[in-house]
Design a protein around this motif. Structure first.
Motif, mmCIF file in Angstrom:
data_model
loop_
_atom_site.group_PDB
_atom_site.id
_atom_site.type_symbol
_atom_site.label_atom_id
_atom_site.label_comp_id
_atom_site.label_asym_id
_atom_site.label_seq_id
_atom_site.Cartn_x
_atom_site.Cartn_y
_atom_site.Cartn_z
ATOM 1 N N GLY A 255 18.524 -4.588 7.494
ATOM 2 C CA GLY A 255 17.203 -4.665 7.928
ATOM 3 C C GLY A 255 16.276 -4.508 6.615
ATOM 4 O O GLY A 255 16.649 -4.626 5.586
ATOM 5 N N VAL A 256 14.850 -4.254 7.333
ATOM 6 C CA VAL A 256 13.935 -4.096 6.258
ATOM 7 C C VAL A 256 14.146 -2.930 5.599
ATOM 8 O O VAL A 256 14.362 -1.785 5.934
ATOM 9 C CB VAL A 256 12.645 -4.366 6.901
ATOM 10 C CG1 VAL A 256 11.324 -4.004 5.941
ATOM 11 C CG2 VAL A 256 12.402 -5.592 7.553
ATOM 12 N N SER A 257 14.054 -3.063 3.965
ATOM 13 C CA SER A 257 13.950 -1.753 3.257
ATOM 14 C C SER A 257 13.098 -0.742 3.446
ATOM 15 O O SER A 257 11.975 -1.117 3.846
ATOM 16 C CB SER A 257 14.050 -2.285 1.781
ATOM 17 O OG SER A 257 13.949 -1.165 1.057
ATOM 18 N N THR A 258 13.292 0.239 3.405
ATOM 19 C CA THR A 258 12.280 1.365 3.580
ATOM 20 C C THR A 258 11.775 1.917 2.286
ATOM 21 O O THR A 258 10.611 2.900 2.105
ATOM 22 C CB THR A 258 13.000 2.685 4.238
ATOM 23 O OG1 THR A 258 13.989 3.329 3.284
ATOM 24 C CG2 THR A 258 13.524 2.454 5.479
ATOM 25 N N ARG A 259 12.374 1.155 1.081
ATOM 26 C CA ARG A 259 11.609 1.420 -0.062
ATOM 27 C C ARG A 259 10.151 0.971 -0.077
ATOM 28 O O ARG A 259 9.831 0.063 0.408
ATOM 29 C CB ARG A 259 12.533 1.073 -1.368
ATOM 30 C CG ARG A 259 13.781 1.849 -1.315
ATOM 31 C CD ARG A 259 14.894 1.030 -2.208
ATOM 32 N NE ARG A 259 14.226 0.798 -3.597
ATOM 33 C CZ ARG A 259 14.750 -0.006 -4.697
ATOM 34 N NH1 ARG A 259 15.530 -0.751 -4.100
ATOM 35 N NH2 ARG A 259 14.159 0.097 -5.685
ATOM 36 N N PRO A 260 9.394 1.753 -0.954
ATOM 37 C CA PRO A 260 8.005 1.230 -1.298
ATOM 38 C C PRO A 260 8.146 -0.261 -1.978
ATOM 39 O O PRO A 260 9.112 -0.712 -2.782
ATOM 40 C CB PRO A 260 7.449 2.202 -2.460
ATOM 41 C CG PRO A 260 8.148 3.550 -1.985
ATOM 42 C CD PRO A 260 9.625 3.142 -1.753
ATOM 43 N N LEU A 261 7.197 -0.971 -1.620
ATOM 44 C CA LEU A 261 6.852 -2.332 -2.227
ATOM 45 C C LEU A 261 7.007 -2.346 -3.812
ATOM 46 O O LEU A 261 7.624 -3.160 -4.439
ATOM 47 C CB LEU A 261 5.693 -3.127 -1.780
ATOM 48 C CG LEU A 261 5.833 -4.464 -1.888
ATOM 49 C CD1 LEU A 261 6.869 -5.387 -1.116
ATOM 50 C CD2 LEU A 261 4.469 -5.304 -1.553
ATOM 51 N N SER A 262 6.130 -1.368 -4.378
ATOM 52 C CA SER A 262 6.321 -1.328 -5.883
ATOM 53 C C SER A 262 7.734 -1.170 -6.582
ATOM 54 O O SER A 262 7.916 -1.619 -7.642
ATOM 55 C CB SER A 262 5.607 -0.116 -6.208
ATOM 56 O OG SER A 262 5.884 1.142 -5.705
ATOM 57 N N GLU A 263 8.538 -0.721 -5.782
ATOM 58 C CA GLU A 263 9.917 -0.516 -6.334
ATOM 59 C C GLU A 263 10.926 -1.783 -6.141
ATOM 60 O O GLU A 263 12.006 -1.679 -6.623
ATOM 61 C CB GLU A 263 10.617 0.692 -5.670
ATOM 62 C CG GLU A 263 10.016 2.059 -5.924
ATOM 63 C CD GLU A 263 10.794 3.203 -5.016
ATOM 64 O OE1 GLU A 263 11.871 3.014 -4.603
ATOM 65 O OE2 GLU A 263 10.065 4.336 -5.059
ATOM 66 N N LEU A 264 10.324 -2.721 -5.141
ATOM 67 C CA LEU A 264 11.356 -3.658 -5.014
ATOM 68 C C LEU A 264 10.674 -4.935 -5.934
ATOM 69 O O LEU A 264 11.363 -6.054 -5.902
ATOM 70 C CB LEU A 264 11.145 -4.097 -3.621
ATOM 71 C CG LEU A 264 11.298 -3.047 -2.608
ATOM 72 C CD1 LEU A 264 11.051 -3.516 -1.123
ATOM 73 C CD2 LEU A 264 12.898 -2.998 -2.549
#
Length: 416
Positions: A255-264
């Protein structure tokens, strides 16, 4: 008499040998011999070794050829003078000349030309022995050659230019040794080193990018809509691209990652427009990245270049199941074509057989230069035997133009 005749026959045979050997070594294909040598063929390896010192090789062959020809003429003169008296020298000259031309030059050279590799391997052992025996003479001739080169300042340049290599590919393709696809691939490889990032980039107006402030839901929608696996991420404006986000990093654990976009976000590779794409390919491989951001002289984003863009310059257009095929030149009938505004000007020149000198890379930029204004639907102008009409725009950008091919004229470059 018999020993003299046998000596003359031997000289003719040796003259033929030296002539054929000279032709064989000058015509052989080293690639074929390298393949044979790699498989363990000792004679092929010997031929390659002898070819590495071509000056000594050819000097030995010429010395040997001249020795046997002079010997043949001398013996022939003695024999024919003994037979015919005063006219013997004249008869000897005529007979020996014809014999040498037919049996010592033309015939052996024709045979060796048809199968140079085979004859070179046949003659190599004897040539190697002769090179050793004639070492003193070869040394003298080598020094003489160096002296002559200094006196006349001779410069040898055996390197082939790119134009010569392209012509060679064209000739090989016409001979049928390679097919059209193989010829095109070779031409692409030869022209590859001249291309720059600016030549193949996707311009900023066509780049799908997202803001770092985008929500996960909106980003998922962009991935779904564009079907791209990677998207540039910018801060405030597209002139400030801060990195690349990969679809596989965004969708984690089903599914969609729950991590902040800055970490991706992964760091982007930044290059100049003049960067050679062969160097750019190396940079992308070293950074394990698939996208490079092309920045202009002011640090703004000019566009992007992907690994796929670079590979397409080598192997041609790469399509996958998600791509919509785009035909850059769509025939409309009556000599009229719908041309995509993003088409490269080199392709445009080649397709319509014209020479449009322009500072712009794409058709859209050239049309703007010719109109001296922002293209609007209906605007038209003539160039050479073409009539170009703007048919579709997106804001200030040319999307498509209609190009009508007319009769050729010596001069027809007026702008409407």
């Amino acid at each position: 008499m018999l020993p003299s005749i046998l000596a003359m026959l031997f000289c003719v045979v040796m003259s033929a040998y030296f002539s054929a050997t000279e032709t064989a070594f000058s015509s052989l294909n080293k690639t074929k011999l390298k393949v044979l040598a790699d498989k363990g063929d000792r004679k092929a390896a010997l031929v390659l070794k002898l070819s590495e010192n071509y000056d000594t090789l050819i000097s030995t062959i010429l010395i040997g050829n001249n020795i046997v020809n002079i010997a043949l003429a001398s013996i022939g003169t003695v024999v024919f003078v003994g037979l015919y008296g005063d006219i013997g020298a004249t008869v000897s000259t005529a007979v020996i000349t014809v014999a040498v031309l037919i049996f010592g030059e033309i015939t052996p050279k024709s045979i060796a030309k048809d199968s140079p590799e085979a004859f070179a391997m046949f003659s190599a052992p004897l040539v190697r022995t002769l090179i050793v025996l004639l070492t003193p003479l070869n040394f003298l001739f080598t020094q003489w050659k160096r002296l002559v080169a200094r006196l006349f300042k001779a410069r040898g340049d055996s390197k082939m230019s790119q134009e010569e290599l392209l012509q060679l590919v064209e000739e090989v393709e016409q001979d049928g040794s390679i097919n059209a696809d193989e010829g095109e691939l070779l031409r692409n490889v030869l022209e590859f080193r001249d291309l720059t990032a600016e030549d193949i980039l996707t311009h900023r107006v066509d780049v799908e990018a997202v803001s770092e402030a985008i929500t996960h839901e909106d980003l998922a929608a962009v991935f779904t809509e564009t079907r791209f696996s990677r998207l540039p991420v910018f801060r405030e404006t597209i002139d400030h691209v801060i990195g690349i986000i990969h679809q596989k990093d965004f969708y984690a654990e089903g599914g969609v990652s729950t991590r902040p976009l800055s970490e991706l976000i992964t760091p982007a590779v930044y290059v100049r427009p003049s960067e050679k794409i062969q160097n750019l390919l190396t940079q992308l491989q070293a950074s394990k990245s698939h996208v490079a951001v092309v920045v202009d002289e002011y640090g703004g984003t000019l566009g992007i270049v992907t690994m796929e863009d670079i590979l397409e310059e080598l192997v041609g257009e790469i399509w996958d199941e998600h791509d919509d095929a785009v035909e850059e030149f769509q025939p409309q009938g009556d000599g009229t074509y719908r041309v995509d505004g993003a088409v490269n000007m080199d392709d445009f020149n080649e397709f319509f057989d014209v020479n449009c000198e322009s500072d712009s890379v794409s058709l859209g930029g050239w049309v703007m230069e010719q109109l001296e204004s922002v293209p609007t639907v209906g605007a038209a102008f003539n160039f050479a035997h073409l009539t170009v009409t703007v048919t579709e725009t997106d804001g200030n950008r040319l999307v498509a133009a209609e190009v009508k091919v007319g009769e050729r004229a010596e001069k027809n470059d007026d702008t409407e």
